[in-house]
Motif scaffolding. Sequence first.
Motif, PDB file in Angstrom:
ATOM      1  N   ASN A   4       0.828  -1.208   0.000  1.00  0.00           N
ATOM      2  CA  ASN A   4       0.000   0.000   0.000  1.00  0.00           C
ATOM      3  C   ASN A   4       0.860   1.255   0.000  1.00  0.00           C
ATOM      4  N   GLN A  52     -12.072  -4.708  -4.746  1.00  0.00           N
ATOM      5  CA  GLN A  52     -11.655  -6.054  -4.365  1.00  0.00           C
ATOM      6  C   GLN A  52     -10.135  -6.013  -4.264  1.00  0.00           C
ATOM      7  N   PRO A  53      -9.597  -6.099  -3.045  1.00  0.00           N
ATOM      8  CA  PRO A  53      -8.172  -5.836  -2.809  1.00  0.00           C
ATOM      9  C   PRO A  53      -7.203  -6.626  -3.688  1.00  0.00           C
ATOM     10  N   GLN A  54      -7.495  -7.870  -3.983  1.00  0.00           N
ATOM     11  CA  GLN A  54      -6.554  -8.700  -4.732  1.00  0.00           C
ATOM     12  C   GLN A  54      -6.780  -8.674  -6.239  1.00  0.00           C
ATOM     13  N   ASP A 101       1.125  -3.411  -8.648  1.00  0.00           N
ATOM     14  CA  ASP A 101       0.203  -4.032  -7.688  1.00  0.00           C
ATOM     15  C   ASP A 101      -0.186  -5.433  -8.126  1.00  0.00           C
ATOM     16  N   ASN A 105       0.531  -8.777  -6.032  1.00  0.00           N
ATOM     17  CA  ASN A 105      -0.530  -9.700  -5.613  1.00  0.00           C
ATOM     18  C   ASN A 105      -0.269 -11.127  -6.077  1.00  0.00           C
TER      19      ASN A 105
END
Length: 108
Positions: A4, A52-54, A101, A105
Amino acid sequence: MLQNFTHYFLHFIAIGGIAYLYDKTNWKMYWLILVATMLVDVDHVLADPIFQPQRCSINFHLLHTYYAITIYCLGAILIKHKIVRLICIGLCFHMFTDKIDCLWNNFG
């Protein structure tokens, strides 16, 4: 947490360096323009769920597709108008940041 920090560092701080390299005398205005390119994330509201974080944004959201990225890159190279070119550069850097990112992930 480091992911982050890296993401938001690139989205807000690193673009200050881009703005400064682009034009040392007007870098603050150009930084604001580069910050405004984050409005490209408006396409996230079309997704379900919106956040959706992932999820990898690249080639998922409409303005993050490979077609859109191609247009941003061509604009950064071919467009002569200084502000429009800067917007394209900002969009390219935004996609670069989002791609980091995605890699984080998948491999982090």
